[in-house]
Design a protein around this motif. Sequence first.
Motif, mmCIF file in Angstrom:
data_model
loop_
_atom_site.group_PDB
_atom_site.id
_atom_site.type_symbol
_atom_site.label_atom_id
_atom_site.label_comp_id
_atom_site.label_asym_id
_atom_site.label_seq_id
_atom_site.Cartn_x
_atom_site.Cartn_y
_atom_site.Cartn_z
ATOM 1 N N PHE A 68 0.865 -1.184 0.000
ATOM 2 C CA PHE A 68 0.000 0.000 0.000
ATOM 3 C C PHE A 68 0.894 1.225 0.000
ATOM 4 N N GLY A 69 0.365 2.339 -0.502
ATOM 5 C CA GLY A 69 1.187 3.553 -0.579
ATOM 6 C C GLY A 69 0.813 4.550 0.497
ATOM 7 N N LYS A 70 1.592 5.652 0.524
ATOM 8 C CA LYS A 70 1.320 6.754 1.463
ATOM 9 C C LYS A 70 0.109 7.551 1.007
ATOM 10 N N LEU A 71 -0.525 8.226 1.937
ATOM 11 C CA LEU A 71 -1.587 9.173 1.562
ATOM 12 C C LEU A 71 -0.950 10.267 0.703
ATOM 13 N N ASP A 72 -1.531 10.517 -0.499
ATOM 14 C CA ASP A 72 -0.915 11.482 -1.416
ATOM 15 C C ASP A 72 -1.921 12.480 -1.977
ATOM 16 N N ARG A 73 -3.093 12.570 -1.303
ATOM 17 C CA ARG A 73 -4.104 13.522 -1.758
ATOM 18 C C ARG A 73 -5.087 13.761 -0.610
ATOM 19 N N ASN A 74 -5.873 14.815 -0.738
ATOM 20 C CA ASN A 74 -6.929 15.060 0.249
ATOM 21 C C ASN A 74 -8.147 14.211 -0.109
ATOM 22 N N LEU A 75 -8.841 13.725 0.933
ATOM 23 C CA LEU A 75 -9.981 12.840 0.694
ATOM 24 C C LEU A 75 -11.133 13.216 1.602
ATOM 25 N N ALA A 124 -12.806 -1.412 9.855
ATOM 26 C CA ALA A 124 -12.890 -0.949 8.460
ATOM 27 C C ALA A 124 -13.583 -1.997 7.595
ATOM 28 N N TYR A 125 -13.239 -3.255 7.813
ATOM 29 C CA TYR A 125 -13.814 -4.334 7.002
ATOM 30 C C TYR A 125 -15.329 -4.432 7.221
ATOM 31 N N LEU A 126 -15.747 -4.457 8.503
ATOM 32 C CA LEU A 126 -17.186 -4.634 8.771
ATOM 33 C C LEU A 126 -17.982 -3.413 8.299
ATOM 34 N N LEU A 127 -17.409 -2.217 8.453
ATOM 35 C CA LEU A 127 -18.096 -1.023 7.944
ATOM 36 C C LEU A 127 -18.172 -1.051 6.422
ATOM 37 N N SER A 128 -17.124 -1.535 5.769
ATOM 38 C CA SER A 128 -17.140 -1.575 4.295
ATOM 39 C C SER A 128 -18.209 -2.566 3.818
ATOM 40 N N ARG A 129 -18.435 -3.598 4.614
ATOM 41 C CA ARG A 129 -19.514 -4.540 4.249
ATOM 42 C C ARG A 129 -20.895 -3.911 4.397
ATOM 43 N N GLU A 130 -20.985 -2.888 5.248
ATOM 44 C CA GLU A 130 -22.266 -2.174 5.428
ATOM 45 C C GLU A 130 -22.433 -1.082 4.381
ATOM 46 N N GLY A 131 -21.478 -0.975 3.470
ATOM 47 C CA GLY A 131 -21.585 0.034 2.408
ATOM 48 C C GLY A 131 -20.956 1.366 2.757
ATOM 49 N N LYS A 132 -20.259 1.436 3.908
ATOM 50 C CA LYS A 132 -19.612 2.695 4.270
ATOM 51 C C LYS A 132 -18.326 2.870 3.465
ATOM 52 N N ASN A 133 -18.058 4.124 3.144
ATOM 53 C CA ASN A 133 -16.835 4.483 2.423
ATOM 54 C C ASN A 133 -15.742 4.732 3.474
ATOM 55 N N VAL A 134 -14.747 3.829 3.569
ATOM 56 C CA VAL A 134 -13.766 3.904 4.667
ATOM 57 C C VAL A 134 -12.364 4.166 4.130
ATOM 58 N N ALA A 135 -11.551 4.806 4.983
ATOM 59 C CA ALA A 135 -10.119 4.947 4.686
ATOM 60 C C ALA A 135 -9.350 4.621 5.967
ATOM 61 N N VAL A 136 -8.261 3.857 5.816
ATOM 62 C CA VAL A 136 -7.419 3.482 6.961
ATOM 63 C C VAL A 136 -6.048 4.132 6.763
ATOM 64 N N VAL A 137 -5.530 4.774 7.826
ATOM 65 C CA VAL A 137 -4.146 5.270 7.772
ATOM 66 C C VAL A 137 -3.330 4.555 8.850
ATOM 67 N N GLU A 138 -2.115 4.196 8.494
ATOM 68 C CA GLU A 138 -1.249 3.410 9.390
ATOM 69 C C GLU A 138 0.170 3.982 9.260
#
Length: 548
Positions: free
Chosen positions: A43-50, A67-81
Amino acid sequence: MAKKIKGQNIESPLTKETEAPSSRKTSGRTLSYWVDSVKPAPFGKLDRNLKVDVVIVGAGISGLTTAYLLSREGKNVAVVEDGNIGSGESGRTTAHISNALDDRYSYITEILGMDKARMAAESHSQAIHIIEDIVQRENIDCDFERLKGYLFLHPSDNKKTLDDELNATQQLSIRTEMIEGVPGIPMETGPCLMFPDQATFNPIKYLDGLAAAIVRNEGKIFTNTRASKIDDSGILSENGFSIKADFIVVATNSPVNDKFAIHTKQAPYRTYVIAGLIKKGTLPHALWWDTGDQNSIWTNDPYHYVRLQNYNDEYELLIAGGEDHKTGQPNEEGLQEEDRYNNLIKWTYERFPVESIEYKWSGQVMEPVDAMAFIGKNPMDSDNVFIATGDSGNGMTHGTIAGILITDLIIGRHNPWEELYDPSRKTMKTAGDFIKENLNVAKQFKEYLTPGDVDSVKDLGPGQGAIIRSGLTKAAVYKDDEGKLFAYSAVCPHLKCILEWNGEEKTFDCPCHGSRFTCFGKVVNGPAPHDLEEIGITENGQSGSYDI
Ligand code: FES
């Protein structure tokens, strides 16, 4: 060439280089088998505003399950690590997936009452099922396996502990059975409590599978991206990009967005792990735990836990852990970090036919004062900011519970566990432990008055670090392999305790709430909000510059 661990004259050759290469360093110098067994997911670094529905900070088991369970509910998710997938404490676990809670149901029932203890039992049992369901649904190749667990007596303990636990588990509808002898450990001849329906997996492979599923569900994951600012509108990354979100979830082992509320109610502990070769088929695959004290700062009867892991055609890895102590306070009974490893190796060799030690690593456990994780709305914050912390040594199930519960809270669905895990809760029956832990924190401020570990930086060899007196305060100093000196303020940026050098992980650890920093001053564990301040010092620790 085989290396020896320094310490108590134990012949324990490490047949493998256990220092993580710089590209795989996690929250310390040592390399866990899990991190070594898998290439980092790309995965890459965050490189834009979202702008997303939910931004999640931390790609360990809590963050990715959420993130996984929310994405299954149709939510638009972003994870930063800030590292790679699972490169924090999820990559340093031993991945016992268990509803046999470390704090024991007899104790939990006593302090929380029968209804809440039943809910704790149900939530951990359900977490095991959910992990199994996700593995099957997403076809994750992560060595998931159902097996039995055995709780046996520490030499300092007696059968009443097992009787009480048998009684408590059966009242809570957890299946258990008292048996004579401990399967797989002939020298342990006493009784033990058997828990069916436990499980294991390779945690990094599981998290990589979750990450892939999140991406398939159109979620976004950014690694090597530190969130330098977190508030109720989203996050700002260290490299200057923002993610705006309706909901914010901070799943960073210790919440980096909380200054006081949670850190007075949980305490950080280091736990040690070794992995040795054992001939395939020698032992049944199982989980083993003794009834020693998990928080051996208060006693000298340390806890141990063991599992197996497939390794190669000829061998399995026997993974043994324990010897816990409060982070940054390794000196109880005069023990240093290397002594903890040596004690663990000795304990393991006495019980199991291990041929050699391949890996050693340590991890951080957050121990809540009432044994339950803190999952839900962040206290004293906006209603759309959530945290997950306080793994209590059951991080795989607590992390999965966090995913289930936070998803329900964000979706607006009733979840019966909400009150049990509420981060704002107070548990009156643990007031004594709360006071004891916080007095221990207050005691750490005496370090402003004590001498440093060394009088002069000249006393440090290459690759060594120490805390040295610097006028009225102290400096954290490290000499790299070429002899170049690096010096930082030893005052923790969180609430100003004095740090302690951890020679095994080459980190500076805070004895108060568990913040940790690399030997180059970079923060690797919160709650400290930023890196250590770089300073100039003379050879004896005064302000100025040291000429190498
Ligand atoms: Fe709180 Fe260091 S982590 S003072």
